[in-house]
Motif scaffolding. Structure first.
Motif, PDB file in Angstrom:
ATOM      1  N   ARG A 146      16.237   7.245 -66.638  1.00 34.07           N
ATOM      2  CA  ARG A 146      17.060   7.931 -66.328  1.00 34.07           C
ATOM      3  C   ARG A 146      17.940   8.634 -65.920  1.00 34.07           C
ATOM      4  NH1 ARG A 146      18.710   8.705 -72.449  1.00 34.07           N
ATOM      5  NH2 ARG A 146      18.497   6.599 -73.848  1.00 34.07           N
ATOM      6  N   ILE A 147      17.344   9.441 -65.115  1.00 32.83           N
ATOM      7  CA  ILE A 147      17.259  10.160 -63.760  1.00 32.83           C
ATOM      8  C   ILE A 147      17.602   9.190 -62.373  1.00 32.83           C
ATOM      9  CG2 ILE A 147      16.930  12.469 -62.331  1.00 32.83           C
ATOM     10  CD1 ILE A 147      15.904  13.197 -65.181  1.00 32.83           C
ATOM     11  N   ARG A 148      16.202   8.210 -62.980  1.00 32.80           N
ATOM     12  CA  ARG A 148      15.949   8.325 -61.761  1.00 32.80           C
ATOM     13  C   ARG A 148      17.021   6.817 -61.188  1.00 32.80           C
ATOM     14  NH1 ARG A 148      11.351   7.150 -58.396  1.00 32.80           N
ATOM     15  NH2 ARG A 148      10.542   8.250 -60.246  1.00 32.80           N
ATOM     16  N   GLN A 149      17.349   5.896 -62.659  1.00 34.42           N
ATOM     17  CA  GLN A 149      18.552   4.941 -62.322  1.00 34.42           C
ATOM     18  C   GLN A 149      20.367   5.908 -61.931  1.00 34.42           C
ATOM     19  OE1 GLN A 149      18.721   3.316 -66.167  1.00 34.42           O
ATOM     20  NE2 GLN A 149      17.204   2.551 -64.808  1.00 34.42           N
ATOM     21  N   GLU A 153      22.199   4.922 -58.169  1.00 34.26           N
ATOM     22  CA  GLU A 153      23.186   4.549 -58.431  1.00 34.26           C
ATOM     23  C   GLU A 153      24.223   5.318 -57.643  1.00 34.26           C
ATOM     24  OE1 GLU A 153      24.409   4.555 -62.525  1.00 34.26           O
ATOM     25  OE2 GLU A 153      23.284   3.106 -62.817  1.00 34.26           O
ATOM     26  N   THR A 154      23.967   6.338 -57.675  1.00 38.43           N
ATOM     27  CA  THR A 154      25.008   7.849 -56.769  1.00 38.43           C
ATOM     28  C   THR A 154      24.471   7.680 -55.250  1.00 38.43           C
ATOM     29  OG1 THR A 154      24.029   9.194 -59.040  1.00 38.43           O
ATOM     30  CG2 THR A 154      24.904  10.396 -57.077  1.00 38.43           C
ATOM     31  N   TYR A 155      23.266   7.846 -54.704  1.00 38.48           N
ATOM     32  CA  TYR A 155      22.777   7.883 -53.498  1.00 38.48           C
ATOM     33  C   TYR A 155      22.536   6.447 -53.044  1.00 38.48           C
ATOM     34  CZ  TYR A 155      22.596  12.348 -54.728  1.00 38.48           C
ATOM     35  OH  TYR A 155      22.695  13.954 -54.466  1.00 38.48           O
ATOM     36  N   GLY A 156      22.360   5.434 -54.007  1.00 36.49           N
ATOM     37  CA  GLY A 156      22.324   4.130 -53.175  1.00 36.49           C
ATOM     38  C   GLY A 156      21.314   3.720 -52.965  1.00 36.49           C
ATOM     39  N   CYS A 157      19.877   4.614 -52.787  1.00 38.69           N
ATOM     40  CA  CYS A 157      18.656   4.816 -52.204  1.00 38.69           C
ATOM     41  C   CYS A 157      17.802   3.353 -53.474  1.00 38.69           C
ATOM     42  CB  CYS A 157      18.343   6.426 -52.298  1.00 38.69           C
ATOM     43  SG  CYS A 157      18.402   6.975 -53.261  1.00 38.69           S
ATOM     44  N   SER A 158      16.491   3.817 -52.322  1.00 34.99           N
ATOM     45  CA  SER A 158      15.360   3.156 -53.165  1.00 34.99           C
ATOM     46  C   SER A 158      14.787   4.360 -54.048  1.00 34.99           C
ATOM     47  CB  SER A 158      13.756   2.452 -52.214  1.00 34.99           C
ATOM     48  OG  SER A 158      13.545   3.770 -51.266  1.00 34.99           O
ATOM     49  N   SER A 159      13.280   4.399 -54.508  1.00 35.33           N
ATOM     50  CA  SER A 159      12.788   4.420 -55.600  1.00 35.33           C
ATOM     51  C   SER A 159      11.902   5.619 -54.813  1.00 35.33           C
ATOM     52  CB  SER A 159      11.756   3.937 -56.636  1.00 35.33           C
ATOM     53  OG  SER A 159      10.761   3.659 -55.481  1.00 35.33           O
ATOM     54  N   LYS A 160      11.698   5.728 -53.764  1.00 34.88           N
ATOM     55  CA  LYS A 160      10.899   6.730 -52.606  1.00 34.88           C
ATOM     56  C   LYS A 160      11.881   7.545 -52.280  1.00 34.88           C
ATOM     57  CE  LYS A 160       8.329   7.104 -47.805  1.00 34.88           C
ATOM     58  NZ  LYS A 160       8.161   6.020 -47.049  1.00 34.88           N
ATOM     59  N   THR A 161      13.197   7.037 -52.009  1.00 34.98           N
ATOM     60  CA  THR A 161      14.366   8.452 -51.126  1.00 34.98           C
ATOM     61  C   THR A 161      14.768   9.153 -52.705  1.00 34.98           C
ATOM     62  OG1 THR A 161      15.282   6.620 -49.960  1.00 34.98           O
ATOM     63  CG2 THR A 161      16.223   8.776 -50.432  1.00 34.98           C
ATOM     64  N   VAL A 162      14.459   8.367 -53.723  1.00 35.59           N
ATOM     65  CA  VAL A 162      14.912   9.449 -55.205  1.00 35.59           C
ATOM     66  C   VAL A 162      13.461  10.411 -55.507  1.00 35.59           C
ATOM     67  CG1 VAL A 162      14.864   9.110 -56.818  1.00 35.59           C
ATOM     68  CG2 VAL A 162      16.046   7.116 -55.954  1.00 35.59           C
TER      69      VAL A 162
END
Length: 174
Positions: A146-149, A153-162
């Motif tokens: 949920r945090i990752r999603q 959504e907030t930052y519009g970035c990929s999982s690596k950037t997350v």
């Protein structure tokens, strides 16, 4: 037309025939008859650069024939060089054809090693993620997803950037 030594232009430089192809002379500066011209190979600029490790500057000194690109007529026209002249320039620059082959081999090895190292790093990163997910409880994994999603959504970035954003937020909390 006077040639070297004040004499007249001679014929073909390979077979000695008195006639020569004026187009090849005007373009490449080489005396070749029509029969010997067939033995001389032409090569594209990209092949010359790739095979003989030359630059545009090295090739700029040579004569070229410009032809429409056989791949697509609207693409940039091909520049063709006499292979023998390209080899001469390459030998002057690199020493010998064997040295060029060794340099190409070393460059290829370095490229392969770089790709292998990148792949290993990606695999290690994936293993670390899987390991951290496997040690979490089901509730922690759901919360992590949920945090990752939310971050995506907030930052519009990929999982690596997350992951990078999460780490920076963790650092700010400390």
């Amino acid at each position: 037309m006077a040639g070297e030594g004040g004499g007249f232009l001679s014929g073909c430089s390979k077979c000695g025939c008195l006639s020569f192809n004026s187009a090849y002379y005007n373009t490449f500066g080489v005396f070749l008859c029509d029969a010997c011209k067939k033995d001389e190979k032409l090569m594209s600029k990209s092949n010359a650069k790739q095979l003989y490790m030359l630059t545009d500057k090295d090739l700029s000194k040579l004569g070229t024939v410009t032809k429409t690109n056989p791949q697509h007529k609207n693409w940039t026209a091909m520049k063709l060089y006499l292979q023998s002249q390209v080899e001469e320039v390459a030998v002057r620059k690199h020493g010998s054809l064997e040295d060029i082959e060794e340099m190409r081999h070393n460059r290829l090895e370095a490229k392969i090693n770089d790709r292998l190292n990148k792949r290993k790093q990606q695999e290690m990163h994936t293993e670390k993620e899987e390991e951290s997910m496997s040690t979490m409880t089901k509730g922690e994994r759901v919360a992590q997803c949920r945090i990752r999603q939310k971050l995506e959504e907030t930052y519009g970035c990929s999982s690596k950037t997350v992951d990078e954003v999460q780490q920076s937020e963790e650092i700010e909390e400390i």
